[in-house]
Design a protein around this motif. Structure first.
Motif, PDB file in Angstrom:
ATOM      1  N   TYR A  37     -29.565   6.652 -15.669  1.00 53.59           N
ATOM      2  CA  TYR A  37     -28.694   7.265 -15.571  1.00 53.59           C
ATOM      3  C   TYR A  37     -27.646   7.241 -15.628  1.00 53.59           C
ATOM      4  CZ  TYR A  37     -32.874   9.460 -17.988  1.00 53.59           C
ATOM      5  OH  TYR A  37     -33.484   9.582 -19.323  1.00 53.59           O
ATOM      6  N   SER A 133     -32.147   9.620 -25.752  1.00 54.16           N
ATOM      7  CA  SER A 133     -31.645   8.999 -25.245  1.00 54.16           C
ATOM      8  C   SER A 133     -30.283   8.969 -26.664  1.00 54.16           C
ATOM      9  CB  SER A 133     -31.390   8.128 -24.336  1.00 54.16           C
ATOM     10  OG  SER A 133     -30.385   7.350 -24.192  1.00 54.16           O
ATOM     11  N   PRO A 136     -32.566   3.585 -26.351  1.00 53.27           N
ATOM     12  CA  PRO A 136     -32.882   3.535 -25.156  1.00 53.27           C
ATOM     13  C   PRO A 136     -33.212   2.275 -25.084  1.00 53.27           C
ATOM     14  CG  PRO A 136     -34.667   5.122 -25.865  1.00 53.27           C
ATOM     15  CD  PRO A 136     -33.135   4.523 -26.919  1.00 53.27           C
ATOM     16  N   GLU A 139     -29.856   0.380 -24.228  1.00 49.26           N
ATOM     17  CA  GLU A 139     -28.883   0.749 -23.627  1.00 49.26           C
ATOM     18  C   GLU A 139     -28.438   0.454 -21.981  1.00 49.26           C
ATOM     19  OE1 GLU A 139     -28.187   4.862 -25.694  1.00 49.26           O
ATOM     20  OE2 GLU A 139     -29.749   4.897 -24.288  1.00 49.26           O
ATOM     21  N   LEU A 142     -28.505   5.474 -19.551  1.00 54.86           N
ATOM     22  CA  LEU A 142     -29.337   6.480 -20.558  1.00 54.86           C
ATOM     23  C   LEU A 142     -28.468   7.921 -20.909  1.00 54.86           C
ATOM     24  CD1 LEU A 142     -32.888   5.678 -19.652  1.00 54.86           C
ATOM     25  CD2 LEU A 142     -32.077   4.639 -21.581  1.00 54.86           C
ATOM     26  N   GLU A 143     -28.483   8.433 -21.743  1.00 59.84           N
ATOM     27  CA  GLU A 143     -28.207   9.472 -21.897  1.00 59.84           C
ATOM     28  C   GLU A 143     -29.466  10.251 -21.409  1.00 59.84           C
ATOM     29  OE1 GLU A 143     -24.634   8.061 -26.078  1.00 59.84           O
ATOM     30  OE2 GLU A 143     -27.503   9.746 -25.932  1.00 59.84           O
ATOM     31  N   TRP A 144     -28.601  11.816 -20.641  1.00 57.58           N
ATOM     32  CA  TRP A 144     -29.204  13.090 -20.231  1.00 57.58           C
ATOM     33  C   TRP A 144     -29.106  13.489 -21.591  1.00 57.58           C
ATOM     34  CZ3 TRP A 144     -30.748  12.940 -15.169  1.00 57.58           C
ATOM     35  CH2 TRP A 144     -31.051  13.917 -14.848  1.00 57.58           C
TER      36      TRP A 144
END
Length: 365
Positions: A37, A133, A136, A139, A142-144
């Motif tokens: 992340y 995310s 995923p 990426e 990853l987005e939180w």
């Protein structure tokens, strides 16, 4: 046994494949952000050096009255410059907005197995998708964020297929917001020299999606992002923020309250909704209206929710700059395309600013 979050494969299986999401990981007691992340330094959000947009919200109750032209100019100017603005007296009851936020928190507090039934691979309906995310599989970081996405086709189908925990309040949000979207589009179309026939506006907002986004508390907010840099692919987006904040917009050109390339925060305003221009409106306006690049910061103090409505043309719709605008400009900046092809490109790649618009640019060939 708890999975090892130092191992990307183990983390991916737990968070994405098994549907536990970021919340499932946080609930196990994280003291630091896993490597998967950690955003590259250039993608991290510098909260200290970002200014806040102090523009007052636009009062939509003044549309249709003696101040109509003045309010219309405010809407147009916002769409032409930042591509983001806040509105009040929009017709959506404040009690409903509060209920939406509570409902979102309640939904994401459900046991993981209750939410995971809507994962793409197993969802009982194509109208509902639960995930985490953005893409995923593609990426680097990853987005939180966890989310539930509900696509609207009809009231009957929504009542049948949307999760029972949030369907009523989400439907009411959509019902009460769509009239406001029409009014805004009428103003924006008239400014382009187009008579806003209902059928045309219907075509631009034929597809509607409501997301409930959940950003769990993060031990190291400075290393992560809730959502990476992107613009929305649709026509107009309506967004409900909670009181925590964390929405940042990139300035496209020098304006009163910032310089091109700077990031500014859109602070939460009680009772207000955030409106932003999507890629399709930028294409239709031949670049006059700006689909703003934006991103979301995480926080260590309290979990945050946001609830957007995305209005999008029907997938079979042919999209191109409006002929009235091209005639005035003398040149089309974007080519003709079918929306479904744009969507496949948009959802097939990780967030990367406004790169998705390259798909439509004539000079990108």
């Amino acid at each position: 046994m708890a999975p090892s979050f130092d191992d990307r494969s183990s983390l991916f299986n737990f968070v994405v494949r098994d549907g536990n999401g970021v919340k499932g990981m946080v609930d196990l007691g994280l003291s630091k952000v896993p490597q998967a992340y950690m955003q590259p330094p250039k993608e991290r959000i510098d909260k200290q050096n970002a200014s806040k947009q102090e523009q007052p919200p636009i009062d939509l109750s003044r549309l249709g009255g003696p101040d109509h032209d003045e309010v219309a100019r405010e809407i147009v100017r916002a769409a032409e410059t930042l591509g983001f603005f806040q509105v009040v007296n929009h017709g959506v009851p404040v009690e409903l907005l509060e209920s939406l936020k509570d409902t979102a928190h309640n939904f994401f507090s459900l046991p993981p197995e209750r939410k995971a039934i809507y994962r793409t691979e197993v969802s009982p309906t194509p109208l509902v998708k639960y995930g985490t995310s953005f893409v995923p599989e593609k990426e680097r970081a990853l987005e939180w964020k966890d989310y539930i996405s509900m696509q609207y086709t009809s009231e009957a189908e929504a009542l049948e297929h949307w999760p029972i925990e949030c369907r009523e309040v989400a439907l009411e949000y959509l019902r009460t917001s769509i009239g406001m979207v029409r009014k805004l589009l009428e103003v924006l179309m008239i400014n382009l020299g187009v008579k806003p026939e209902d059928s045309k506006i219907d075509a631009l907002i034929d597809k509607k999606m409501i997301n409930m986004n959940f950003y769990p508390t993060c031990p190291n907010p400075d290393l992560t992002v809730g959502v990476g840099r992107h613009s929305d692919m649709g026509t107009l987006t309506v967004l409900l923020q909670d009181g925590i904040g964390g929405l940042y917009v990139k300035i496209e050109e020098d304006i009163d309250f910032g310089k091109k390339g700077e990031w500014i925060e859109i602070p939460p305003t009680p009772g207000a909704l955030v409106i932003n221009v999507g890629d399709m409106l930028q294409v239709l306006s031949n670049g006059k209206y700006k689909s703003a690049e934006h991103r979301v910061r995480t926080t260590s103090t309290k979990s945050r929710v946001s609830i957007p409505i995305f209005t999008i043309p029907k997938p079979t719709e042919k999209i191109a700059p409006l002929p009235q605008v091209v005639e005035k400009d003398g040149i089309a900046l974007y080519r003709d395309f079918v929306l479904a092809d744009y969507m496949n490109n948009f959802f097939g790649n990780a967030h990367d600013g406004k790169k998705s618009l390259d798909f439509a640019k004539i000079n990108s060939a």
